[in-house]
Design a protein around this motif. Structure first.
Motif, PDB file in Angstrom:
ATOM      1  N   THR B  41      -4.743  -5.788  -4.409  1.00 26.28           N
ATOM      2  CA  THR B  41      -4.778  -5.978  -5.855  1.00 26.28           C
ATOM      3  C   THR B  41      -6.216  -5.993  -6.361  1.00 26.28           C
ATOM      4  O   THR B  41      -6.531  -5.434  -7.405  1.00 26.28           O
ATOM      5  N   GLN B  83       0.869  -6.577 -10.661  1.00 27.21           N
ATOM      6  CA  GLN B  83       1.757  -7.143  -9.648  1.00 27.21           C
ATOM      7  C   GLN B  83       2.662  -8.199 -10.278  1.00 27.21           C
ATOM      8  O   GLN B  83       3.858  -8.236 -10.033  1.00 27.21           O
ATOM      9  N   ASP B 159       1.574  -1.454  -8.357  1.00 25.90           N
ATOM     10  CA  ASP B 159       1.376  -2.653  -7.532  1.00 25.90           C
ATOM     11  C   ASP B 159       2.708  -3.345  -7.309  1.00 25.90           C
ATOM     12  O   ASP B 159       3.231  -4.015  -8.189  1.00 25.90           O
ATOM     13  N   GLU B 160       3.261  -3.131  -6.131  1.00 29.60           N
ATOM     14  CA  GLU B 160       4.517  -3.780  -5.728  1.00 29.60           C
ATOM     15  C   GLU B 160       5.628  -3.645  -6.756  1.00 29.60           C
ATOM     16  O   GLU B 160       6.231  -4.624  -7.174  1.00 29.60           O
TER      17      GLU B 160
HETATM   18 MG   LIG Z   1      -1.544  -8.078  -4.571  1.00 32.12          MG
END
Ligand SMILES: [Mg+2]
Ligand SMILES: Nc1ncnc2c1ncn2[C@@H]1O[C@H](COP(=O)(O)OP(=O)(O)OP(=O)(O)O)[C@@H](O)[C@H]1O
Ligand SMILES: Nc1ncnc2c1ncn2[C@@H]1O[C@H](COP(=O)(O)OP(=O)(O)OP(=O)(O)O)[C@@H](O)[C@H]1O
Ligand SMILES: CC(C)C[C@H](N)C(=O)O
Ligand SMILES: [Mg+2]
Lengths: 294, 248, 395, 242, 343
Positions: B41, B83, B159-160
């Motif tokens: 991140t 995220q 991000d995820e």
């Molecule tokens: Mg992360």
């Protein structure tokens, strides 16, 4: 040289007074994220309490401070329970105007009840109003108020840092839901915080009245100073409040010597400049100023 | 398209990203994996302009972008998702997506058309008029993607986005990413959902303790012992883990 | 006009100026009550429509309301210069007579308004008077002369303070006095101790002050705490003739001089009528307001309202702007015909009362005593130069 | 241990749960699964007192605790680890953990619990002075779980604990869950990561549109093709074995 | 033309509101004859206009300024000084004041835009206070009376009118202009951007919005029109002084009106002004003579109650009532604590 130190000493004394007057604001500010625009009025009520105690019973506000502390603790809880409880989930603007409404109401209630007269008391016998230490002149009442400030700051710091309740207060200030999930009775914490914040403010008012005066709108003289102190020192930081108060006291003292008509402007400009370089205030936690409230 | 050259990011004494170099070519889907706290991140934040790197350079289409503000990189065509989704709490899903769409289409009709299209693509078509506060976590993630896509980027940093989705939903998301790639979008992809990574990525880079420890084809990387030790864990645990997406 | 004569009253009754505003209102009230008990005005009972104007922000609206909604034909206000400025503007435009009882800023009446009358003397006369009094009466007492005395001027920075300060400055400058310091500050200040320190350095012989009550209290207390010794101090009415000021300082209030207005004057210097009213005013005030003794501002309020109800309105015969104006302009009462010692004669140009003048008081035995002008003085200036702090109980 | 009867709850005007019934026995691991938006999180919130049920009953150890405040429930040992971690962002990791022992039931065990938790997640000890808000996502998740343990629960409810964890961490967390179960704590797991959850669960409930659609032992549900396809969004079993 | 309209999301129902606004701003001044009501009308229009200007920054963009008095006072002082000392027409003075206010806006923006929420509010509040004090202080160096009076000399070029209704029409025009601009902003991408910034700065920036630029746009527009309102009010009242045109009370009144009506909405500030301004007068009328301050006690309590009961203002209140009625059933669910600010 004597002058420089004299100004230093009186600035420090004044700063202690300011810090004390602002501490309650910062507690409530820090935990409930509520900017209490009625803060000045609670201070005003504290002043009347100190005045009333002295004139009615003859007990001076210093000895009477525990009594006032208790009374204002209860008042603070009532303030939360009857008013602020309903705004905990609201936007900050709602909170601002709720407290502002309260401020208007309290100020004028005092006017209705106590009249607009300027009330003063003398706690010291004639001739004892000033202490002379090494050639410095110190106001006895301010010195006492300063020691009250030190004691109360010490007590609050101990309470917040070392007791579980104190830590719970901090937890609530950061995430209400998470705090509940940790088993914290958030209602109780809010009650305690408001009780504490207003309790301290009441005592502050009571120990200020000997060196000032009580009248219905005296709160407006102090409230902006309290705001500046809190933000200068840092949101939710007890030490910061003390440092903010002292800096303001010293500024007042030195700027006030050269140009008293500029000292308030100096507060505000200093505040803006400080926020420009260090938005979180001197001792505030970084990022706190960015806390989007809603 | 994106060239990251020996980027380092320190937080006080902590080196969150340690001299990482990584290149993503146009049209590629590159996975970025690594254990929790590896610096993924943070690397995104550096690329997208949330904060500047301590050292190193980032180029996008040949242009230096490190230290640029996030909105500038976005305008250049490099968009990212968060995220932890940040939603516009006072808006509906449609309005939120339009905020992205306005970047290149200031007219209402055009912005609306694009946002409808994007909403449908991420599976929020039916939630178009729902307030964002009523979305579940998974839907918020999709909204994140939708808002980003609506800025019509050339490259996106995800991000995820699969986290918290079930098997079917993961597959839908994978389809979406593929479609996007087919339309010419370049994708950098942070994910803990290994099966998803394996399925879709052309290339996988692995971070550990801020440093890049592997970079290559997915299969190769998965065999890399260092990666196995740092990220996948003992085979016993992995078995279970891999079933997360259902079908590895 | 119906069965009651309705008068608009416009005063700061809440907010920071409320204390003296309420003082003035008591004076108004008493004048009205006494008049009504005596049979009213023009055969009718007088009645107030009171509006609260905490600051000049509200003044315009409230004056408009009095005139256009309450339809009053006459407004009595306001005691604070800022409020007076804004409110009289409205009255003038709407052709309603406005009587200003206590706001002093000179410019209030320099706008050429036709419907604005002012009872009190302007700031230049107040500040100038304080300065002149210092030169004439104080300097001999402290053994100084205009050429060698050091004077410091301190005033609050709104209309009132600055206007009075300028008036004082001018007279002192003309007399060639060494003004060692001239400073203004906001009356909302919570600390004046640095000023006290500055005076300790500069060592002025005389302080001329123009302050409101809270800052006046604060300053003199802090002067005491720091042991500031000056030979004389002359205030200008906002704080230094107010009972709260005396209460706050105890014995140390003694010796403080004030330029302003007083209701503790020698009634033998008044006309017979006025002397009777004077006595009645004092007695009734104590009787009707819980034993409270009247303040200077109450006295001024009373005087203005009394003059309007007893002289001007009967003279006008009706509640119309023209008639009231004519009656006011025609009024000619000699000095000594009011409870504060003034007479009433409005200048046809400025419409200022030409027979108002500051009187000079000193706190003695924690009471305010008029010490000049001679006609109304009840006491002599005492104990100058001021004895040191703590030694003032016997003044 | 925990029994829920005809529970209704929602947000404002929007009802989300329409009469949930479920039972959790002492020492069991019960999984609650279901697709996105089914109401799993809402159920946990209602059970933990974050939102008030509009109808129905919740019993904890036989006592009716419907509508009880969260802090009282925590005091009785019903603890939830919320979705989205919710650390105290400006408190250190250690403080975050310590504050979890606020209840009087947990306080005496703080030292011991801390030791265990640090054993489970050594990185937390390493980072004990870092502020919660600056941890990586996965690290935050560890703190969240650790807080749940420090509260010394009787029943621990975990909402999507494996979300955002690296595979190596997931296996570690599930080892931890097994370990927790072995100490006698009753567990309620809400998971998207269905197979993972079902593999440890004694029993499971499938929630659909705010109601219990199915229940059974973890294994039963995992093996039932139709259940897998329709309710759990899982692929056919074979594929999984590959 | 239609391509131009495509930049705005105009709804049919807006037409009704537009008509209402026109009827109010043009119809009422021409029909009312009572001077008192006209006076209230002028104030409502001016305050509604300025509250709308505040609302662009405070409501739409979520930057709760408590320092708008800085712009108000700048507008009032600039035009009055120019007129009194140089004879410049207030129409030009209005523009000059607006320009100067925008300069001030840029200055305060630098530090203030680094903060959010309460901090932003406090920084702007400090700015407003500082300007007043500096203005008072400046009298040490320039010869300027504490308060400024404008001679009452009617004339269009002097922006002074014989008839109160002319003031009402002028104030109405001001309100219309501000409202049209606020409406245009709120219904175009600009409004969406401002709302996005208010809701989440991170997400706004990640959507390609140059946040400072848009906050600055909102601030500049807001400052200009607040300043213009200052000029208009000065020309109406014909007397200004530092403590009235640079007062915290003014800074607080604008957001109050926004809040009472409905924050961030176009109609909200107008409704708010319609409620707030007469309320005080009415209370004063009813209780003013009973005891000094009593009407303010009641006002304060009413303020608290209204704000607590209608946190979303009148518009929000009506909307949620309508929603409830449509649903036909009330719900007992408690507010979701997770939605609390700061979380
Ligand atoms: Mg992360
Ligand atoms: N603002 C910050 N201040 C201090 N340390 C930080 C900050 N942001 C991140 N870190 C630290 O940097 C490291 C990398 O964090 P990062 O969020 O990039 O990890 P990640 O790879 O995204 O992990 P995850 O998969 O768990 O999301 C972590 O150890 C984290 O604690
Ligand atoms: N704060 C809220 N306000 C209004 N509606 C909400 C809120 N939170 C959730 N909902 C709605 O309640 C329903 C159930 O949500 P919930 O979060 O319980 O689902 P879930 O089963 O946990 O889903 P997920 O797997 O995505 O976490 C959803 O339709 C959602 O839109
Ligand atoms: C209190 C009074 C001395 C006020 C003064 N008369 C003024 O003009 O403001
Ligand atoms: Mg959920």
């Amino acid at each position: 040289m004597q002058l420089v130190f004299q100004l230093l000493v009186s600035g420090v004394l004044l700063g202690g007074v300011y810090a004390l007057a602002a501490l309650g604001l910062n507690l409530i500010f820090g935990v409930a994220k509520i900017v209490n625009f009625a803060h000045g009025e609670f201070l005003m009520l504290g002043m009347y309490a100190g005045f009333g105690l002295m004139t009615l019973t003859g007990i001076n506000p210093y000895w009477g401070s525990p009594l006032i502390a208790v009374a204002f603790f209860v008042l603070g809880m009532a303030f939360y329970w009857c008013v602020m409880r309903f705004t905990i989930y609201s936007t900050e603007l709602t909170q601002v105007f709720t407290t502002l409404g309260l401020s208007i109401a309290l100020q004028n209630l005092a006017l209705v009840l106590f009249s607009a007269d300027y009330r003063t008391i003398q706690t010291m016998p004639e001739g004892m109003s000033s202490l002379q230490v090494m050639g410095f002149h110190l106001s006895t009442d301010r010195v006492i108020a300063f020691f009250f400030a030190l004691a109360i700051f010490g007590g609050v710091m101990f309470f917040l840092r070392r007791t579980y309740t104190g830590r719970a207060i901090e937890a609530v200030s950061q995430d209400l839901t998470a705090a509940r999930l940790m088993g914290i009775n958030t209602r109780k914490i809010f009650l305690i915080t408001f009780g504490l914040g207003i309790g301290i403010t009441g005592v502050a008012g009571a120990v200020l009245v000997p060196s000032f005066y009580a009248f219905p709108s005296v709160g407006t003289f102090f409230v902006l100073i309290a705001f500046v102190v809190v933000i200068l020192g840092g949101l939710g930081s007890v030490t910061g409040t003390m440092i903010g108060g002292l800096s303001l006291g010293l500024i007042e003292s030195y700027i006030g010597y050269f140009s008293p008509d500029l000292k308030e402007a100096t507060h505000f400009i200093l505040l803006i400049l400080l926020l420009a370089v260090r938005p979180q205030g001197m001792l505030g936690v970084k990022g706190a100023e960015k806390e989007t409230l809603k | 398209m994106l060239e990251i050259d020996t980027v380092t990011k320190r937080f006080g004494g902590l080196v969150a990203v340690d001299a990482v170099s990584l290149t993503v070519n146009e049209g590629e889907i590159v996975g970025l994996i690594g254990p929790n706290g590896a610096g993924k991140t943070t690397l995104y934040n550096v690329i997208a302009g949330t904060f500047p790197p301590t050292e190193g350079t980032v180029r996008f289409n040949g242009r230096r972008i490190e230290g640029m503000r996030a909105d500038e990189t976005c305008t250049l065509g490099l968009a990212r998702t968060f995220q932890i989704p940040h939603v516009f709490a006072s808006m509906t899903v449609g309005e939120s997506i339009q905020v992205g769409a306005f970047l290149h289409r200031r007219r209402r009709s055009a912005a609306r058309a694009l946002s409808l299209e994007v909403a449908a693509a991420v599976g929020l078509g039916e939630r178009f008029d729902t307030p964002t506060t009523a979305l579940t976590t998974a839907e918020r993630k999709r909204l994140e993607v939708a808002r980003t896509l609506a800025t019509e980027p050339q490259m996106i940093l995800l991000d995820e986005v699969m986290a918290g989705l079930n098997h079917t939903e993961v597959n839908l998301m994978l389809d979406l990413v593929r479609t996007l790639r087919d339309r010419g979008l370049t994708v950098l992809f942070v994910e803990h959902n290994l099966s998803a990574v394996m399925k879709i990525c052309d290339r996988v880079a692995v971070l550990d303790h801020g440093a890049k420890i592997a970079d290559g084809l997915p299969e190769e990387v998965m065999e890399n012992p260092e990666v196995v030790a740092a990220y996948l864990g003992p085979p016993a645990g992995r078995d279970v883990a891999e079933t997360e997406g259902g079908n590895a | 006009a119906g069965d009651a004569a309705r008068l608009g009253v416009l005063l700061p009754l809440s907010g920071p100026l409320a204390s003296l505003g309420n003082d003035v209102l008591r004076g108004f009230q008493l004048a009205m009550d006494l008049t009504n008990e005596d049979g009213g005005v023009m055969g009718q009972q007088a009645e107030f429509v009171t509006v609260d104007v905490p600051s000049s922000t509200e003044a315009t609206s409230q004056a408009t309301r009095l005139i256009t909604s309450e339809n009053v034909d006459l407004i009595m206000g306001s005691y604070a210069s800022s409020i007076s400025f804004a409110a009289s503007q409205v009255a003038e435009r709407n052709k309603v007579v406005y009587f200003e009882q206590g706001a002093v800023a000179d410019d209030i009446t320099s706008r050429g308004f036709k419907n604005l009358f002012r009872f009190i003397y302007p700031a230049s006369e107040l500040g100038g008077g304080a300065a002149q009094f210092t030169l004439d009466k104080v300097l001999p007492e402290i053994g100084k002369e205009a050429g060698d005395v050091k004077v410091a001027l301190l005033y609050e920075d709104s209309f009132y303070g600055t206007a009075v300060g300028e008036g004082a400055h001018k007279v002192l400058e003309e007399a060639g006095v060494n003004i060692v310091d001239e400073t203004s500050y906001s009356y909302k200040t919570t600390d004046l101790s640095p000023m006290v320190q500055r005076y300790k350095q500069l060592e002025p012989d005389v302080l001329i002050l123009c302050q409101y009550t809270p800052d006046g209290i604060l300053f003199w207390r802090q002067a005491r705490e720091a042991g500031l010794e000056v030979k004389a101090v002359v205030g200008n009415g906002g704080a230094h003739n107010v009972g709260d000021f005396a209460d706050a300082l105890g014995d140390d209030v003694n010796g403080v001089l004030n330029a302003g207005t007083s209701v503790y004057i020698d009634k033998n210097g008044l006309t017979e009528d006025a002397a009777a009213t004077f006595t009645r005013f004092h007695e009734e005030h104590v009787a009707r307001f819980d034993g409270r003794k009247p303040s200077a501002h109450t006295g001024m309020g009373f005087n203005a309202m009394w003059t309007v109800l007893q002289d001007i309105l009967p003279g006008a015969g009706e509640l119309s702007t023209e008639a009231i104006r004519d009656a006011a302009l025609a009024l000619d009462k000699p000095v000594g015909s009011s409870i504060v010692g003034w007479g009433t004669k409005f200048d046809p140009e400025t419409q200022n009362n030409t027979r108002a003048f500051p009187t000079y008081d000193q706190w003695q035995g924690k009471e305010i005593h008029t010490v000049a002008p001679e006609e109304v003085a009840i006491s002599e200036i005492k104990a100058l130069p001021l004895p040191t702090w703590g030694q003032r109980g016997s003044i | 241990m925990l029994s829920v009867e005809n529970l209704h709850a929602g947000y404002g005007d929007a009802e989300v749960l329409f009469g949930i019934d479920l039972q959790v026995e002492k020492g069991e691991v019960v999984a609650i699964v279901g697709s996105n938006g089914a109401g799993k999180t809402t159920l946990l919130r209602a059970l933990s007192g974050i939102i008030q049920p509009t109808q129905g009953h919740v019993r904890l150890l036989g006592e009716d605790v419907t509508g009880m405040h969260t802090h009282n429930l925590v005091e009785k040992g019903l603890v939830m680890v919320p979705e989205g971690r919710r650390l105290f962002p400006r408190m250190s990791v250690r403080r975050n953990l310590e504050i979890a022992a606020y209840s009087s039931r947990a306080r005496p065990h703080l030292a011991e619990q801390l030791r265990e938790v640090y054993e489970l997640f050594p990185i937390l000890q390493e980072r004990s002075d870092q502020l919660g808000g600056t941890l990586s996502g996965g690290q935050q998740q560890m703190v969240a779980i650790a807080r749940g343990l420090v509260a010394t629960p009787e029943v621990l409810m975990l909402d999507e604990v494996s979300l955002g964890l690296a595979p190596v961490m997931i296996s570690r967390v599930y080892e931890a869950i097994r370990a927790i179960r072995d100490t006698g704590v009753t567990l309620v797991l809400v998971e998207q990561n269905v197979s993972q959850a079902l593999s440890v669960a004694d029993r499971a409930y499938v929630i659909q549109h705010g109601q219990v659609a199915l229940s059974g032992s973890g294994k039963e549900l995992q093996d039932n093709e139709e259940v897998r396809r329709v309710y759990l969004g899982l692929g056919p079993k074979e594929e999984n074995l590959k | 033309m239609s391509w131009l309209l495509d930049y705005f999301d105009i709804r049919r129902s807006d037409g009704i509101w537009a008509l209402l606004l026109l009827a109010m701003t043009i119809g009422l001044p021409l029909t009312l004859s009572n001077d008192y009501y006209l006076n209230v009308l002028v104030l409502i229009f001016l305050y509604a206009g300025m509250a709308s200007a505040w609302n662009i920054l405070g409501g739409m963009a979520g930057q709760f300024s408590l320092g708008h008095t800085a712009f108000f006072g700048t507008g009032a002082y600039t035009s009055t000084l120019l007129y009194n000392y140089l004879g410049v027409s207030p129409w030009l003075g209005l523009l000059a004041g607006g320009a100067l206010s925008m300069v001030f806006a840029v200055i305060i923006a630098y530090p203030a835009f680094r903060m959010r929420g309460v901090f932003f509010a406090m920084a702007t509040l400090a700015f407003g206070e500082a300007i007043r004090i500096l203005l008072v202080y400046s009298r040490k160096f320039v010869d300027m009376p504490y308060g400024l009076s404008i001679n009452w000399q009617p004339g269009f070029g002097r922006m002074i009118f014989e008839e109160r209704s002319s003031y009402a029409l002028l104030a109405g025009a001001f309100l219309i202009i501000v409202t049209v601009i606020a409406y245009g902003m709120s219904r175009s991408y600009l409004g969406a951007y401002l709302r996005a910034i208010r809701d989440s700065e991170e997400a706004a920036v990640a959507s390609g919005i140059p946040m400072r630029r848009y906050k600055m746009i909102a601030l500049l527009v807001s400052a200009f029109f607040t300043s213009a309102g200052g000029t208009l009010l000065a020309q109406y009242v014909l007397y200004i002084e530092p403590s009235t045109v640079f007062s915290m009370a003014f800074s607080v009144d604008l957001p109050l009106m926004g809040l009472l009506g409905g924050l961030g909405t176009v109609a909200g500030p107008i409704l708010g002004a319609i409620i707030a301004l007469p309320l005080r007068d009415i209370l004063l009328d009813l209780f003013g003579s009973a005891a000094a301050g009593l009407h303010l006690v009641i006002y304060g309590v009413m303020l608290m109650v209204i704000v607590i009961v209608l946190p979303e203002g009148l518009i929000g209140g009506v909307k949620s009532l309508a929603r409830k009625l449509r649903r036909g059933r009330s719900s007992k669910a408690s507010p979701d604590a997770s939605k609390r600010k700061g979380s």
